[in-house]
Motif scaffolding. Structure first.
Motif, PDB file in Angstrom:
ATOM      1  N   PRO A   1      42.967  12.844   4.348  1.00 47.91           N
ATOM      2  CA  PRO A   1      42.298  13.677   4.197  1.00 47.91           C
ATOM      3  C   PRO A   1      41.873  14.903   4.162  1.00 47.91           C
ATOM      4  O   PRO A   1      41.321  15.199   4.285  1.00 47.91           O
ATOM      5  CB  PRO A   1      42.841  13.653   6.005  1.00 47.91           C
ATOM      6  N   ASP A   2      43.480  15.207   3.287  1.00 46.54           N
ATOM      7  CA  ASP A   2      43.350  16.889   2.454  1.00 46.54           C
ATOM      8  C   ASP A   2      42.293  16.815   1.115  1.00 46.54           C
ATOM      9  O   ASP A   2      42.078  17.804   0.946  1.00 46.54           O
ATOM     10  CB  ASP A   2      44.639  17.069   1.714  1.00 46.54           C
TER      11      ASP A   2
ATOM     12  N   ARG B   1      45.376  19.406  17.141  1.00 51.97           N
ATOM     13  CA  ARG B   1      47.016  18.615  16.505  1.00 51.97           C
ATOM     14  C   ARG B   1      48.485  17.845  17.137  1.00 51.97           C
ATOM     15  O   ARG B   1      48.722  19.116  17.879  1.00 51.97           O
ATOM     16  CB  ARG B   1      47.663  19.861  15.349  1.00 51.97           C
TER      17      ARG B   1
ATOM     18  N   MET C   1      40.557  11.903  11.156  1.00 52.49           N
ATOM     19  CA  MET C   1      41.419  12.638  11.944  1.00 52.49           C
ATOM     20  C   MET C   1      41.356  13.552  11.799  1.00 52.49           C
ATOM     21  O   MET C   1      41.833  14.075  13.341  1.00 52.49           O
ATOM     22  CB  MET C   1      42.046  12.651  10.967  1.00 52.49           C
TER      23      MET C   1
ATOM     24  N   LYS D   1      52.869  20.612  -1.548  1.00 49.86           N
ATOM     25  CA  LYS D   1      52.817  20.908  -0.717  1.00 49.86           C
ATOM     26  C   LYS D   1      53.772  20.418   0.658  1.00 49.86           C
ATOM     27  O   LYS D   1      54.981  21.060   1.109  1.00 49.86           O
ATOM     28  CB  LYS D   1      51.589  22.270   0.013  1.00 49.86           C
ATOM     29  N   ASN D   2      53.392  18.927   1.289  1.00 50.39           N
ATOM     30  CA  ASN D   2      53.713  19.075   2.161  1.00 50.39           C
ATOM     31  C   ASN D   2      55.109  18.028   1.552  1.00 50.39           C
ATOM     32  O   ASN D   2      55.600  17.510   2.938  1.00 50.39           O
ATOM     33  CB  ASN D   2      52.264  17.812   2.603  1.00 50.39           C
TER      34      ASN D   2
ATOM     35  N   SER E   1      51.992   9.248  12.772  1.00 53.25           N
ATOM     36  CA  SER E   1      52.059  10.636  12.562  1.00 53.25           C
ATOM     37  C   SER E   1      53.207  11.182  11.108  1.00 53.25           C
ATOM     38  O   SER E   1      53.991  10.629  10.682  1.00 53.25           O
ATOM     39  CB  SER E   1      52.341  11.847  13.404  1.00 53.25           C
TER      40      SER E   1
ATOM     41  N   GLY F   1      54.632  23.552   9.057  1.00 50.34           N
ATOM     42  CA  GLY F   1      55.653  22.213   8.485  1.00 50.34           C
ATOM     43  C   GLY F   1      56.676  22.721   9.712  1.00 50.34           C
ATOM     44  O   GLY F   1      58.011  21.978   9.303  1.00 50.34           O
TER      45      GLY F   1
ATOM     46  N   ARG G   1      36.767  19.629  10.420  1.00 54.90           N
ATOM     47  CA  ARG G   1      37.208  20.306   9.578  1.00 54.90           C
ATOM     48  C   ARG G   1      35.894  20.366   8.806  1.00 54.90           C
ATOM     49  O   ARG G   1      36.169  20.509   7.222  1.00 54.90           O
ATOM     50  CB  ARG G   1      38.208  19.294   8.523  1.00 54.90           C
TER      51      ARG G   1
ATOM     52  N   GLU H   1      51.212   6.790  17.019  1.00 58.99           N
ATOM     53  CA  GLU H   1      50.248   7.032  15.633  1.00 58.99           C
ATOM     54  C   GLU H   1      51.208   7.508  14.625  1.00 58.99           C
ATOM     55  O   GLU H   1      52.542   7.750  14.778  1.00 58.99           O
ATOM     56  CB  GLU H   1      49.534   7.866  15.836  1.00 58.99           C
TER      57      GLU H   1
ATOM     58  N   PRO I   1      45.370   6.656   7.308  1.00 60.47           N
ATOM     59  CA  PRO I   1      46.712   6.847   7.052  1.00 60.47           C
ATOM     60  C   PRO I   1      47.054   6.372   5.734  1.00 60.47           C
ATOM     61  O   PRO I   1      46.384   5.292   5.367  1.00 60.47           O
ATOM     62  CB  PRO I   1      47.718   6.511   8.039  1.00 60.47           C
TER      63      PRO I   1
HETATM   64  C1  LIG Z   1      52.104  19.649   6.819  1.00 57.33           C
HETATM   65  C2  LIG Z   1      52.348  18.415   6.147  1.00 57.33           C
HETATM   66  O1  LIG Z   1      52.484  17.505   5.883  1.00 57.33           O
HETATM   67  N1  LIG Z   1      50.631  18.483   6.849  1.00 57.33           N
HETATM   68  C3  LIG Z   1      50.013  17.079   6.327  1.00 57.33           C
HETATM   69  C4  LIG Z   1      49.881  15.774   7.891  1.00 57.33           C
HETATM   70  O2  LIG Z   1      50.105  17.183   9.097  1.00 57.33           O
HETATM   71  P1  LIG Z   1      50.114  15.924  10.709  1.00 57.33           P
HETATM   72  O3  LIG Z   1      51.852  15.698  10.783  1.00 57.33           O
HETATM   73  O4  LIG Z   1      50.556  16.915  11.359  1.00 57.33           O
HETATM   74  O5  LIG Z   1      48.991  15.322  10.951  1.00 57.33           O
HETATM   75  P2  LIG Z   1      48.988  13.838  12.139  1.00 57.33           P
HETATM   76  O6  LIG Z   1      50.012  12.957  10.574  1.00 57.33           O
HETATM   77  O7  LIG Z   1      49.887  13.889  12.541  1.00 57.33           O
HETATM   78  O8  LIG Z   1      48.097  13.591  12.797  1.00 57.33           O
HETATM   79  C5  LIG Z   1      47.157  14.140  11.877  1.00 57.33           C
HETATM   80  C6  LIG Z   1      45.639  13.671  12.344  1.00 57.33           C
HETATM   81  O9  LIG Z   1      45.024  12.713  12.645  1.00 57.33           O
HETATM   82  C7  LIG Z   1      45.704  11.573  13.505  1.00 57.33           C
HETATM   83  N2  LIG Z   1      46.152  10.707  13.263  1.00 57.33           N
HETATM   84  C8  LIG Z   1      46.725   9.932  12.793  1.00 57.33           C
HETATM   85  C9  LIG Z   1      46.953   8.961  12.047  1.00 57.33           C
HETATM   86  C10 LIG Z   1      46.904   7.892  13.136  1.00 57.33           C
HETATM   87  O10 LIG Z   1      47.351   6.819  12.858  1.00 57.33           O
HETATM   88  N3  LIG Z   1      45.278   7.934  13.307  1.00 57.33           N
HETATM   89  C11 LIG Z   1      45.766   9.418  13.857  1.00 57.33           C
HETATM   90  O11 LIG Z   1      44.542   9.586  14.377  1.00 57.33           O
HETATM   91  C12 LIG Z   1      45.840  12.798  14.732  1.00 57.33           C
HETATM   92  O12 LIG Z   1      45.651  12.773  15.407  1.00 57.33           O
HETATM   93  C13 LIG Z   1      46.787  14.208  14.203  1.00 57.33           C
HETATM   94  O13 LIG Z   1      44.794  14.436  14.755  1.00 57.33           O
HETATM   95  O14 LIG Z   1      49.573  15.371   7.915  1.00 57.33           O
HETATM   96  C14 LIG Z   1      47.531  15.439   7.989  1.00 57.33           C
HETATM   97  C15 LIG Z   1      47.008  13.417   7.331  1.00 57.33           C
HETATM   98  O15 LIG Z   1      47.210  12.772   6.287  1.00 57.33           O
HETATM   99  C16 LIG Z   1      47.751  15.883   6.918  1.00 57.33           C
HETATM  100  O16 LIG Z   1      46.474  16.771   7.114  1.00 57.33           O
HETATM  101  C17 LIG Z   1      48.601  17.048   6.274  1.00 57.33           C
HETATM  102  O17 LIG Z   1      48.235  18.296   5.534  1.00 57.33           O
END
Ligand SMILES: CC(=O)N[C@H]1[C@@H](OP(=O)(O)OP(=O)(O)OC[C@H]2O[C@@H](n3ccc(=O)[nH]c3=O)[C@H](O)[C@@H]2O)O[C@H](CO)[C@@H](O)[C@@H]1O
Ligand SMILES: C=C(OP(=O)(O)O)C(=O)O
Length: 437
Positions: free
Chosen positions: A319-320, A127, A342, A23-24, A170, A99, A346, A168, A313
């Motif tokens: 986390p999923d 988010r 994260m 999916k992702n 992301s 997405g 959840r 971060e 990460p």
């Molecule tokens: C459509 C899609 O692809 N969705 C995925 C994507 O969401 P998405 O890209 O929205 O998630 P992000 O990677 O941006 O961040 C997820 C969360 O982790 C936190 N964060 C992230 C990185 C970091 O180094 N430190 C930190 O604290 C962010 O603040 C946020 O709360 O990645 C997430 C994290 O794997 C998954 O749960 C989602 O299924």
């Protein structure tokens, strides 16, 4: 009218299951078709709500779409329609999934303007999107946010490459900045980049389209901008979150199962994380074989302290899959601390598991301690509502292992991410019906 799953649990399952396309990954790859006016053929696209919604958005944006076979589409974005992207309709459509946010990078890079409502997706805590927009601004875009309409706009006559340190790692943020940078002038370096297999796949596809990205798989990506990209073909990896879920399903239902064509080398720490819960699984070619197990025992850390499973990460644990690990732990022998770092909302679904008889203490929004029942006391079927995509599937697995009947409401949340899940579970012998309420 709404749909629900009715499940009679406690049955052992048996057989083979093939994971759907990821999916992702699909959400990233579909957005990337906007980067060229030539044909892009994509295979192994999962037939799930979020992905189908994104395909509809592309169609409404003017992308020509041909369905070659199930899960196999050709896209051609040679003549797009910005009236739709600025319309009320898109404000609704774009907000229905997470997405869609990754349409921004390609729109900005190829057309010099981009628009997006606040995206949807799981309500699993805050988010934020700062990483995405900071990246675009660093490449030279002007950014505007309409707080009344929750609508983001970006404009740039030209994007210029530079060194960007993401605040971060992301996943969708990195994908967005990469897709903007491939058509920027000069060299971009993205440090603290996310490096999930989804992103590796995206970068590889972009390189096949003529981009010049190096450092793929690491947290430092170097992108030499090019003036245009051309068409290509791409096949989605199997969905690692599904694969982890089926491992959990086999353990919870004491079933012998084979998960086919898992692309083992891309699974990172997932297999070992389930092994730490005591689940036996074997690599057999590119399949995972899980024997029927009456019991599984959670390991301790080397110093004898209680195991913690936490997300991080990539290449950390996704986390999923934490909701699945948590459910599986309810029937293990031993204790584990689940730490969801994260997202802060959840873990609340544990209330339902507690109603079903699981022994769990929710320590705070991020941490839950699970004391396993060692399959000595089965969970009891109940009525529940799926709060998010992964907790939904975790509750479904709990219901399949539980004694008696369960009803799961709000299965739209499950259909968002799992293709024909009831059909595939039935093929394994599960007693599950999709009912109208
Ligand atoms: C459509 C899609 O692809 N969705 C995925 C994507 O969401 P998405 O890209 O929205 O998630 P992000 O990677 O941006 O961040 C997820 C969360 O982790 C936190 N964060 C992230 C990185 C970091 O180094 N430190 C930190 O604290 C962010 O603040 C946020 O709360 O990645 C997430 C994290 O794997 C998954 O749960 C989602 O299924
Ligand atoms: C949280 C998820 O999805 P989304 O980012 O689309 O809400 C997920 O896939 O687990």
């Amino acid at each position: 009218m709404s749909e629900a799953f009715q499940i009679r649990g406690g049955k052992q399952l048996h057989g083979e299951i093939k994971p759907q396309g990821a999916k992702n990954e699909a959400l990233q790859i579909l957005c990337a078709v906007l980067l060229t006016g030539e044909e892009v053929r994509i295979k192994n696209i999962p037939d799930i709500h979020d992905v189908n919604r994104l395909i509809e958005i592309l169609g409404d944006f003017g992308v020509k779409i041909t369905e070659n076979a199930h899960g196999d589409y050709t896209f051609k974005a040679d003549n797009v329609n910005f009236d739709y992207i600025k319309s009320k309709e898109f404000k609704k459509d774009g907000a229905r999934l997470r997405g869609s946010i990754m349409l921004l990078g390609p729109m900005l890079a190829r057309f010099g303007e981009a628009y997006m409502p606040t995206p949807g997706g799981d309500k699993i805590g805050r988010r934020r999107l700062d990483t995405h927009f900071q990246g675009f601004i660093e490449l030279g875009a002007e950014f505007h946010y309409d707080e009344e309409e929750y609508f983001y706009s970006l404009k740039a006559n030209e994007l210029t490459g530079k060194f960007i340190l993401l605040e971060e790692a992301s996943v969708t943020g990195t994908a967005n900045v990469v897709m903007a940078a491939v058509l920027a002038k000069g060299k971009t370096r993205i440090y603290n980049a996310a490096c999930e297999p989804y992103l590796q796949q995206l970068c590889k596809m972009l390189n096949r389209m003529g981009a010049n990205i190096s450092g793929i798989g690491s947290n430092l990506l170097t992108i030499e901008g090019v003036s245009h990209l051309h068409g290509t073909e791409h096949t989605m990896l199997p969905d690692m979150v599904e694969i982890g879920s089926w491992i959990g399903l086999a353990a919870m239902t004491k079933s012998e199962m084979t998960i086919k064509n898992v692309n083992w080398n891309q699974l990172g720490v997932i297999p070992n994380t389930f092994r730490k819960l005591g689940i036996q699984l074997e690599q057999s070619g590119d399949d995972i074989y899980i024997p029927a197990q009456e019991h599984y025992k959670i390991q301790k850390f080397i110093d004898g302290s209680i195991l913690t499973v936490s997300d991080a990460p990539w290449p950390g644990f996704t986390p999923d899959l934490l909701s699945i690990v948590l459910v599986v732990a309810t029937q293990a022998k031993g204790t584990v601390l689940i730490h969801q770092k994260m997202f802060e909302s959840r873990l609340f679904f544990v209330d339902k598991l507690i109603d079903m008889g699981a022994q769990i203490i929710l320590c705070d929004p991020h941490r839950a301690t699970v004391v396993g029942l060692n399959h000595e006391y089965p969970l009891r079927g109940t009525n529940m509502t799926s709060p998010d995509i992964r907790a939904g599937n975790a509750l479904l697995i709990a219901a399949l292992s539980a004694e008696g009947k369960s009803i799961i409401h709000n299965i739209e949340q499950i259909d968002r991410g799992y293709e024909n899940i009831d059909g595939r579970l039935k093929a394994l012998g599960a007693d599950i019906e999709r009912i109208q309420l």
